[in-house]
Design a protein around this motif. Structure first.
Motif, PDB file in Angstrom:
ATOM      1  N   ASN A  37      17.838  13.106  40.831  1.00 19.52           N
ATOM      2  CA  ASN A  37      18.354  13.590  39.546  1.00 19.52           C
ATOM      3  C   ASN A  37      18.103  12.524  38.488  1.00 19.52           C
ATOM      4  OD1 ASN A  37      19.472  16.102  40.290  1.00 19.52           O
ATOM      5  ND2 ASN A  37      21.303  15.102  41.093  1.00 19.52           N
ATOM      6  N   GLN A  93      21.559  16.934  35.807  1.00 23.14           N
ATOM      7  CA  GLN A  93      21.815  17.340  37.187  1.00 23.14           C
ATOM      8  C   GLN A  93      22.153  18.834  37.254  1.00 23.14           C
ATOM      9  OE1 GLN A  93      24.157  16.006  35.323  1.00 23.14           O
ATOM     10  NE2 GLN A  93      26.191  16.718  35.919  1.00 23.14           N
ATOM     11  N   GLY A 132      22.302  10.115  40.616  1.00 16.72           N
ATOM     12  CA  GLY A 132      21.355  10.243  39.522  1.00 16.72           C
ATOM     13  C   GLY A 132      20.922   8.852  39.115  1.00 16.72           C
TER      14      GLY A 132
END
Length: 406
Positions: free
Chosen positions: A176, A235, A255
């Motif tokens: 992400n 995300q 992420g």
């Protein structure tokens, strides 16, 4: 062996008992509300230092999650049950609370000479002071996981083109790119604020407040267009991700990057003590310069109904001083005391570097643009989803501007 208490000893013991009782009777407890539960241990360490220096005053701190704070405080104020001390955003919201009779006028009652100029300006409301920044200021930029970026052979992006390229690369590798808690619109609105700042800069922001620049100017529309372009980098489920959940996702490396403020770092460390973050200015929209935005953490006010205003003033003055502010900058966030610097904080030094070239005040602290952030917050989801054009989004924001002198 039994001992007998002499008359003199009995008198001494009785006097001590009365003295102790008198101290207990004289002790004052100040209730205090704030909206950073993740700071509680660090904040209480500062309060304990104050209590040691002022043994007749106890501070009873209650940290309330930001998503619940405003509603709970408004209810308490309306019912006459608000705490002695509570935090409010500097600017229009504080002025409104003062005009409603909820706040004690602090003008001339505190020594504010230690404040950096921007903080002194932010708490000055046409010569009136209703609250002070005892828990620092914050700068918002772009956090990134240093280890993830290094492992992927990537460098933090500085421009629109670089950000979109890094996002594409990370997605191709199953990572992400950006963690953005967007359910309430606050974090993506900060992204927009930084995107707009990248184009107009501090001088352009002054022009915006004066009415000689507009959100609807062609170059400024590009700021909104950039946020819309970023949407695929977020995300999955970003628009239903709450702030607390998003912060945990970011801290646990779900992420590579996340927009965030200097005050967020303590929370990331609470969740993941091993987190290895760096920070840079938010990448520039087309034609702009990478930017940050800076504002005060909630300033603290004294309830007009408090029965302990003198003790509350003593507390606020101590909190403005070097002992408290050194603890603030070393354990929580950036200080507003001009004589205090971090003892050893790489991340705060990076924030200082990040904001050195192009930093703009947050919109909601200033009367001319105080309601712009709310309009962005209410409409940013439609922009991200593509249900609203950048032009229409910009028009909505411009409608909220109240130019100075108009």
């Amino acid at each position: 062996m039994k001992t007998r208490l002499t008359v003199q000893a009995l008198a001494t013991a009785t006097a001590c008992a009365f003295s102790t009782a008198a101290i207990a009777d004289d002790k004052v407890t100040l209730s205090m509300w704030h909206q950073h539960p993740e700071w509680k241990d660090r904040a209480e360490a500062i309060l304990e230092k104050f209590e040691a220096a002022h043994p007749h005053i106890d501070i009873e701190l209650e940290e309330i999650a930001g998503t619940n704070y405003t509603a709970r405080l408004n209810t308490a104020l309306a019912a006459g049950e608000a705490p002695d001390l509570f935090g409010l955003p500097a600017g229009p919201e504080t002025v409104a609370a003062a005009e409603a009779g909820y706040l004690t006028d602090l003008t001339g009652k505190l020594d504010l000479s230690s404040l950096v100029p921007s903080a002194a300006s932010a708490v000055d409301n046409d010569g009136k002071v209703f609250g002070v920044p005892i828990l620092g200021s914050y700068t918002v930029g772009l956090y990134y996981h240093r280890d993830i970026m290094e492992e992927q052979g990537l460098t933090p992006p500085t421009t629109r083109e670089e950000l979109l390229s890094v996002c594409e690369t990370l997605k191709e590798r199953g990572i992400n790119p950006l963690v953005v808690p967007a359910s309430d619109g606050i974090v993506p609105s900060f992204m927009y604020m930084m995107s707009a700042a990248s184009i107009m800069g501090a001088d352009g922001f002054d022009e915006l407040r004066a009415g000689t620049r507009k959100f609807t100017d062609p170059d400024m529309v590009k700021a909104a267009a950039f946020i819309q372009e970023i949407a695929p980098c977020l995300q999955p489920g970003a628009l239903s991700t709450a702030y607390v959940e998003g912060k945990a996702l970011a801290a646990m490396k779900q992420g590579a990057m996340m927009p965030g403020g200097s005050a967020d770092f303590a929370g990331y460390q609470e969740i993941n003590p091993e987190v290895d973050l760096g920070v840079v200015p938010f990448p520039a929209a087309e034609g702009g310069t990478p930017a940050t935005v800076t504002g005060l953490e909630y300033i603290f006010t004294i309830n007009s109904q408090s029965e302990h205003k003198d003790e509350a003033l003593t507390f606020l003055q101590w909190m403005l001083g070097e002992v408290a502010q050194q603890m603030v900058v070393d354990t929580i966030t950036m200080t507003t005391n001009k004589d205090v610097v971090p003892t050893d904080s790489r991340i705060l030094e990076e924030f200082g570097t990040a904001r050195a070239s192009n930093d703009v005040r947050v919109f909601y602290e200033l009367p001319e643009v105080g309601s712009v952030f709310g309009a962005a917050q209410n409409n940013i989801a439609a922009l991200l989803l593509g249900d609203m054009t950048p032009e229409a989004f910009s028009e909505l924001l411009q409608a909220e501007v109240k130019p100075s002198g108009s």
